[in-house]
Design a protein around this motif. Structure first.
Motif, mmCIF file in Angstrom:
data_model
loop_
_atom_site.group_PDB
_atom_site.id
_atom_site.type_symbol
_atom_site.label_atom_id
_atom_site.label_comp_id
_atom_site.label_asym_id
_atom_site.label_seq_id
_atom_site.Cartn_x
_atom_site.Cartn_y
_atom_site.Cartn_z
ATOM 1 N N ASP A 8 0.691 -1.279 -0.082
ATOM 2 C CA ASP A 8 -0.040 0.088 -0.422
ATOM 3 C C ASP A 8 0.572 1.372 -0.138
ATOM 4 O O ASP A 8 0.663 1.989 -0.738
ATOM 5 C CB ASP A 8 -1.167 0.103 1.397
ATOM 6 N N ARG A 12 0.609 4.205 -2.894
ATOM 7 C CA ARG A 12 0.337 4.813 -3.121
ATOM 8 C C ARG A 12 1.599 6.263 -3.446
ATOM 9 O O ARG A 12 1.431 7.383 -3.712
ATOM 10 C CB ARG A 12 -0.004 5.014 -1.712
ATOM 11 N N PRO A 73 -5.907 7.673 -5.259
ATOM 12 C CA PRO A 73 -5.928 6.629 -4.682
ATOM 13 C C PRO A 73 -7.793 5.795 -4.427
ATOM 14 O O PRO A 73 -8.576 6.502 -3.093
ATOM 15 C CB PRO A 73 -5.514 5.720 -3.746
ATOM 16 N N SER A 76 -7.097 0.834 -0.317
ATOM 17 C CA SER A 76 -5.539 0.643 -0.470
ATOM 18 C C SER A 76 -5.152 -0.376 -1.152
ATOM 19 O O SER A 76 -5.921 -1.528 -1.630
ATOM 20 C CB SER A 76 -5.706 -0.300 0.927
ATOM 21 N N ALA A 77 -4.333 -0.681 -1.308
ATOM 22 C CA ALA A 77 -3.928 -1.654 -2.246
ATOM 23 C C ALA A 77 -3.254 -3.174 -1.507
ATOM 24 O O ALA A 77 -3.650 -2.994 -0.355
ATOM 25 C CB ALA A 77 -1.855 -0.859 -2.345
ATOM 26 N N LEU A 86 -3.638 -1.378 -6.865
ATOM 27 C CA LEU A 86 -4.165 -0.368 -6.635
ATOM 28 C C LEU A 86 -4.761 0.774 -7.053
ATOM 29 O O LEU A 86 -4.462 0.720 -8.525
ATOM 30 C CB LEU A 86 -2.858 1.133 -6.028
#
Length: 123
Positions: A8, A12, A73, A76-77, A86
């Motif tokens: 994440d 991000r 974004p 969350s990834a 993502l």
């Protein structure tokens, strides 16, 4: 036992520090930190090799869409075993969403080695 990177944080950071960064020097620093020495980025219409070319493409995108355009974004990834995803949306600040998509990244030694930029069809 190996530990997984913070997918994440990595993806991000890529969105914010590379694809939202208008200062070429700051973008180059981020690319050095976030990407392997010789990364590849796959776009719908092109394959881009190297940090400098990824920086050039990111800068062109920002110039083309104007000073208020930004990637944000969505959620969350997620990732495991070196693959991460993502979702994101992009458009002018406080404006309508112009495009949605996702970044899918192959991670090697905690850095992005290959990045696929996936665009959702317009709605």
């Amino acid at each position: 036992m190996s530990t997984e990177p913070d997918y994440d944080h990595l993806l991000r950071s890529n969105l914010q520090r590379v694809f939202n960064e208008r200062d070429p020097a700051a973008r180059a620093t981020a690319l050095d930190e976030l990407y392997v020495a010789e990364p590849t980025m796959f776009e719908p219409d092109a394959v881009v090799h190297g940090r400098a070319e990824i920086s050039r493409i990111a800068g062109q995108l920002l110039e083309r869409f104007g000073p208020d355009f930004a990637f944000t974004p969505i959620g969350s990834a997620v990732g495991h075993h070196g693959l991460a995803h993502l979702a994101w949306q992009a458009g002018p600040n406080n404006g309508p969403v112009a495009v949605t998509g996702a970044d899918v990244a192959e991670i090697q030694d905690g850095r992005i080695a290959r990045l696929w930029v996936l665009l959702n069809p317009p709605t």
